[in-house]
Design an enzyme around this catalytic site. Structure first.
Site, PDB file in Angstrom:
ATOM      1  N   ASP A  16       0.852  -1.202   0.000  1.00  0.00           N
ATOM      2  CA  ASP A  16       0.000   0.000   0.000  1.00  0.00           C
ATOM      3  C   ASP A  16       0.883   1.246   0.000  1.00  0.00           C
ATOM      4  O   ASP A  16       2.093   1.155   0.188  1.00  0.00           O
ATOM      5  CB  ASP A  16      -0.960  -0.023   1.210  1.00  0.00           C
ATOM      6  CG  ASP A  16      -0.251   0.074   2.558  1.00  0.00           C
ATOM      7  OD1 ASP A  16      -0.449  -0.802   3.418  1.00  0.00           O
ATOM      8  OD2 ASP A  16       0.519   1.044   2.756  1.00  0.00           O
ATOM      9  N   SER A  58       4.333 -10.560  11.128  1.00  0.00           N
ATOM     10  CA  SER A  58       4.291 -11.852  11.833  1.00  0.00           C
ATOM     11  C   SER A  58       5.621 -12.587  11.740  1.00  0.00           C
ATOM     12  O   SER A  58       5.808 -13.631  12.368  1.00  0.00           O
ATOM     13  CB  SER A  58       3.189 -12.732  11.218  1.00  0.00           C
ATOM     14  OG  SER A  58       3.500 -12.997   9.848  1.00  0.00           O
ATOM     15  N   HIS A  67       8.598  -5.390  -1.309  1.00  0.00           N
ATOM     16  CA  HIS A  67       7.709  -6.320  -2.016  1.00  0.00           C
ATOM     17  C   HIS A  67       6.922  -5.628  -3.116  1.00  0.00           C
ATOM     18  O   HIS A  67       5.951  -6.190  -3.624  1.00  0.00           O
ATOM     19  CB  HIS A  67       6.737  -6.967  -1.024  1.00  0.00           C
ATOM     20  CG  HIS A  67       7.409  -7.916  -0.077  1.00  0.00           C
ATOM     21  ND1 HIS A  67       6.813  -8.319   1.093  1.00  0.00           N
ATOM     22  CD2 HIS A  67       8.619  -8.518  -0.118  1.00  0.00           C
ATOM     23  CE1 HIS A  67       7.626  -9.168   1.720  1.00  0.00           C
ATOM     24  NE2 HIS A  67       8.738  -9.289   1.017  1.00  0.00           N
ATOM     25  N   ALA A  85      -0.471  -0.780  16.838  1.00  0.00           N
ATOM     26  CA  ALA A  85       0.568   0.108  16.308  1.00  0.00           C
ATOM     27  C   ALA A  85       0.135   1.572  16.403  1.00  0.00           C
ATOM     28  O   ALA A  85       0.954   2.452  16.720  1.00  0.00           O
ATOM     29  CB  ALA A  85       0.864  -0.260  14.856  1.00  0.00           C
TER      30      ALA A  85
HETATM   31  C1  BV8 Z   1      12.956 -14.610  -2.005  1.00  0.00           C
HETATM   32  C2  BV8 Z   1       3.618  -9.143  -2.092  1.00  0.00           C
HETATM   33  C3  BV8 Z   1      15.091 -15.124  -2.925  1.00  0.00           C
HETATM   34  C4  BV8 Z   1       2.445  -9.889  -2.598  1.00  0.00           C
HETATM   35  C5  BV8 Z   1       4.676 -10.733  -0.567  1.00  0.00           C
HETATM   36  C6  BV8 Z   1      14.352 -18.569   3.372  1.00  0.00           C
HETATM   37  C7  BV8 Z   1      15.166 -17.591   2.792  1.00  0.00           C
HETATM   38  C8  BV8 Z   1      14.760 -16.919   1.625  1.00  0.00           C
HETATM   39  C9  BV8 Z   1      13.521 -17.229   1.035  1.00  0.00           C
HETATM   40  C10 BV8 Z   1      12.708 -18.172   1.608  1.00  0.00           C
HETATM   41  C11 BV8 Z   1      13.119 -18.853   2.768  1.00  0.00           C
HETATM   42  N1  BV8 Z   1      12.137 -19.722   3.097  1.00  0.00           N
HETATM   43  C12 BV8 Z   1      11.125 -19.608   2.208  1.00  0.00           C
HETATM   44  C13 BV8 Z   1      11.448 -18.702   1.281  1.00  0.00           C
HETATM   45  C14 BV8 Z   1      10.621 -18.318   0.124  1.00  0.00           C
HETATM   46  C15 BV8 Z   1       9.603 -17.241   0.430  1.00  0.00           C
HETATM   47  C16 BV8 Z   1       9.027 -17.294   1.815  1.00  0.00           C
HETATM   48  O1  BV8 Z   1       9.490 -16.599   2.720  1.00  0.00           O
HETATM   49  N2  BV8 Z   1       7.981 -18.098   1.967  1.00  0.00           N
HETATM   50  C17 BV8 Z   1       7.288 -18.160   3.243  1.00  0.00           C
HETATM   51  C18 BV8 Z   1       5.814 -18.420   2.997  1.00  0.00           C
HETATM   52  C19 BV8 Z   1       7.944 -19.255   4.084  1.00  0.00           C
HETATM   53  N3  BV8 Z   1      10.183 -15.927   0.217  1.00  0.00           N
HETATM   54  C20 BV8 Z   1      10.202 -15.431  -1.039  1.00  0.00           C
HETATM   55  O2  BV8 Z   1       9.829 -16.044  -2.009  1.00  0.00           O
HETATM   56  C21 BV8 Z   1      10.772 -14.031  -1.197  1.00  0.00           C
HETATM   57  N4  BV8 Z   1      11.779 -14.064  -2.230  1.00  0.00           N
HETATM   58  O3  BV8 Z   1      13.252 -15.093  -0.957  1.00  0.00           O
HETATM   59  O4  BV8 Z   1      13.793 -14.567  -3.124  1.00  0.00           O
HETATM   60  C22 BV8 Z   1      16.013 -14.016  -2.607  1.00  0.00           C
HETATM   61  C23 BV8 Z   1      16.210 -13.652  -1.273  1.00  0.00           C
HETATM   62  C24 BV8 Z   1      17.097 -12.633  -0.981  1.00  0.00           C
HETATM   63  C25 BV8 Z   1      17.765 -11.982  -2.017  1.00  0.00           C
HETATM   64  C26 BV8 Z   1      17.544 -12.343  -3.349  1.00  0.00           C
HETATM   65  C27 BV8 Z   1      16.680 -13.367  -3.646  1.00  0.00           C
HETATM   66  C28 BV8 Z   1       9.731 -13.046  -1.681  1.00  0.00           C
HETATM   67  C29 BV8 Z   1       8.605 -12.943  -0.696  1.00  0.00           C
HETATM   68  C30 BV8 Z   1       7.668 -11.791  -1.107  1.00  0.00           C
HETATM   69  C31 BV8 Z   1       6.287 -12.320  -1.399  1.00  0.00           C
HETATM   70  N5  BV8 Z   1       5.374 -11.216  -1.544  1.00  0.00           N
HETATM   71  N6  BV8 Z   1       3.907  -9.663  -0.756  1.00  0.00           N
HETATM   72  C32 BV8 Z   1       1.176  -9.384  -1.975  1.00  0.00           C
HETATM   73  O5  BV8 Z   1       1.179  -8.539  -1.057  1.00  0.00           O
HETATM   74  O6  BV8 Z   1       0.159  -9.887  -2.475  1.00  0.00           O
HETATM   75  S1  BV8 Z   1       4.802 -11.415   0.990  1.00  0.00           S
HETATM   76  C33 BV8 Z   1       3.428 -11.101   1.975  1.00  0.00           C
HETATM   77  O7  BV8 Z   1       3.752 -11.504   3.319  1.00  0.00           O
HETATM   78  C34 BV8 Z   1       3.109  -9.656   2.116  1.00  0.00           C
HETATM   79  O8  BV8 Z   1       4.029  -8.793   1.524  1.00  0.00           O
HETATM   80  C35 BV8 Z   1       3.193  -9.429   3.616  1.00  0.00           C
HETATM   81  O9  BV8 Z   1       3.552  -8.154   3.927  1.00  0.00           O
HETATM   82  C36 BV8 Z   1       4.263 -10.370   3.919  1.00  0.00           C
HETATM   83  C37 BV8 Z   1       4.544 -10.625   5.352  1.00  0.00           C
HETATM   84  O10 BV8 Z   1       3.331 -10.663   6.048  1.00  0.00           O
HETATM   85  P1  BV8 Z   1       3.113  -9.587   7.231  1.00  0.00           P
HETATM   86  O11 BV8 Z   1       3.304  -8.231   6.683  1.00  0.00           O
HETATM   87  O12 BV8 Z   1       3.947  -9.981   8.392  1.00  0.00           O
HETATM   88  O13 BV8 Z   1       1.571  -9.771   7.505  1.00  0.00           O
HETATM   89  P2  BV8 Z   1       0.887 -10.864   8.435  1.00  0.00           P
HETATM   90  O14 BV8 Z   1      -0.576 -10.782   8.198  1.00  0.00           O
HETATM   91  O15 BV8 Z   1       1.595 -12.172   8.283  1.00  0.00           O
HETATM   92  O16 BV8 Z   1       1.197 -10.355   9.923  1.00  0.00           O
HETATM   93  C38 BV8 Z   1       0.664  -9.127  10.377  1.00  0.00           C
HETATM   94  C39 BV8 Z   1       1.020  -9.017  11.853  1.00  0.00           C
HETATM   95  O17 BV8 Z   1       0.537  -7.754  12.360  1.00  0.00           O
HETATM   96  C40 BV8 Z   1       0.358 -10.102  12.679  1.00  0.00           C
HETATM   97  O18 BV8 Z   1       1.299 -10.585  13.624  1.00  0.00           O
HETATM   98  C41 BV8 Z   1      -0.766  -9.356  13.416  1.00  0.00           C
HETATM   99  O19 BV8 Z   1      -1.053  -9.905  14.686  1.00  0.00           O
HETATM  100  C42 BV8 Z   1      -0.175  -7.983  13.558  1.00  0.00           C
HETATM  101  N7  BV8 Z   1      -1.189  -6.913  13.672  1.00  0.00           N
HETATM  102  C43 BV8 Z   1      -2.466  -6.905  13.207  1.00  0.00           C
HETATM  103  N8  BV8 Z   1      -3.050  -5.733  13.533  1.00  0.00           N
HETATM  104  C44 BV8 Z   1      -2.122  -4.995  14.196  1.00  0.00           C
HETATM  105  C45 BV8 Z   1      -0.928  -5.744  14.291  1.00  0.00           C
HETATM  106  N9  BV8 Z   1       0.175  -5.287  14.919  1.00  0.00           N
HETATM  107  C46 BV8 Z   1       0.108  -4.053  15.467  1.00  0.00           C
HETATM  108  N10 BV8 Z   1      -0.996  -3.268  15.417  1.00  0.00           N
HETATM  109  C47 BV8 Z   1      -2.113  -3.709  14.795  1.00  0.00           C
HETATM  110  N11 BV8 Z   1      -3.206  -2.907  14.760  1.00  0.00           N
END
Ligand code: BV8
Length: 248
Positions: free
Chosen positions: A100, A184, A115, A227
């Site tokens: 966003d 998270s 991202h 937050a």
């Molecule tokens: C990559 C865009 C290689 C799309 C997104 C180990 C090492 C490297 C890679 C990996 C690895 N293991 C696995 C991988 C691959 C993968 C990965 O991580 N998979 C996961 C599922 C295990 N990673 C990738 O593929 C990445 N690429 O690694 O390439 C590389 C690496 C380095 C250098 C060169 C090459 C690419 C990942 C990007 C994917 N795209 N977003 C879209 O948005 O549609 S990721 C997606 O998850 C979103 O971007 C989101 O932002 C992100 C993380 O989620 P969060 O932001 O944390 O959101 P979430 O809902 O999970 O949590 C919110 C938190 O806030 C909660 O805790 C909640 O309780 C809290 N909350 C809620 N309300 C409030 C609050 N806190 C405070 N106040 C509130 N009011």
């Protein structure tokens, strides 16, 4: 380092979906979140886009339309971070996982969208990236090279490399204060940032999150709550020199 003063120190701020939750934007992994209603494999990978581009366009078009709604505005957390950057110019870098534009609209400028950005589109034919706030389809035409059907959201899907990784890594090693807000800790490489900072051994690390997350034991301190309340309080502490930091 004088406790709590950061006039000469760098501050690295990682944000996730939780910072935008109070602005009305769904998070991914909370109850009813985006990944509960959609499968990553169907809408957020290059393979999904190759297989069914209109399904992926539909997923992002709906989120782009929702983001453009008049009631979606930056909240107190976004505004507090913009104030911090204004008061400590060139000391604050925000690296956001969010697609966003609420940080920009709150006034933040030193910002990396690791991202990508929902309000931008990229041409896969000429690589041109432009602001794009309407729907994308398989018939969209690139305004730069005029090729039809090569437009995609300027978003990093799973399996794609995040943007500005080198600059981000350098900033992680140069910071004295690392603040993680509303993430998270589920997605890498962002989830590994706090570990990288700790290995560099120089920084005080703070996690602001609604409830304990995956990486909570990696932080010097964790602050649980909204937050919109906790970020302005932390910014106030930093600017008034009252943030008690662990001795490095
Ligand atoms: C990559 C865009 C290689 C799309 C997104 C180990 C090492 C490297 C890679 C990996 C690895 N293991 C696995 C991988 C691959 C993968 C990965 O991580 N998979 C996961 C599922 C295990 N990673 C990738 O593929 C990445 N690429 O690694 O390439 C590389 C690496 C380095 C250098 C060169 C090459 C690419 C990942 C990007 C994917 N795209 N977003 C879209 O948005 O549609 S990721 C997606 O998850 C979103 O971007 C989101 O932002 C992100 C993380 O989620 P969060 O932001 O944390 O959101 P979430 O809902 O999970 O949590 C919110 C938190 O806030 C909660 O805790 C909640 O309780 C809290 N909350 C809620 N309300 C409030 C609050 N806190 C405070 N106040 C509130 N009011």
């Amino acid at each position: 380092m004088t406790p709590g003063t950061f006039e000469t120190e760098n501050i690295f701020i990682l944000t996730g979906a939780g910072i935008s939750a109070e602005s009305g934007i769904d998070t991914f992994r909370d109850k009813g979140g985006i990944w509960e209603r959609n499968s990553i494999e169907d809408v957020a990978t290059p393979e999904a886009f190759a297989k069914d581009p209109m399904r992926v366009h539909g997923f992002y078009n709906a989120r782009r339309r929702a983001l453009g709604a008049p009631d979606i505005q930056p909240n107190a957390a976004h505004k507090a971070l913009a104030l911090l950057e204004e008061r400590l110019p060139s000391r604050v870098l925000i690296v956001t996982q969010n697609i966003d534009d609420l940080h920009e609209r709150a006034g933040s400028r030193n910002l990396i969208h690791m991202h990508g950005e929902l309000m931008k589109a990229r041409c896969t034919s000429c690589d041109d990236v432009k602001r794009h706030d309407s729907d994308l389809t398989i018939d969209s035409v690139c305004s730069h090279c005029q090729v039809k059907g090569a437009m995609r959201p300027h978003i990093v899907w799973f399996g794609e490399a995040p943007f500005e990784h080198e600059r981000t890594t350098q900033a992680l090693h140069d910071c004295a204060l690392f603040i993680s807000i509303g993430t998270s800790g589920s997605v890498y490489p962002a989830a590994g940032f706090v570990h990288e900072v700790r290995m560099a051994g120089l920084a005080h690390t703070v996690d602001i999150i609604l409830e304990p997350s995956l990486g909570e034991n990696q932080f010097t301190e964790c602050r649980y709550g909204h937050a919109g309340k906790l970020v302005p309080a932390l910014v106030e502490q930093i600017l008034s020199g009252k943030l008690n930091i662990a001795s490095s």
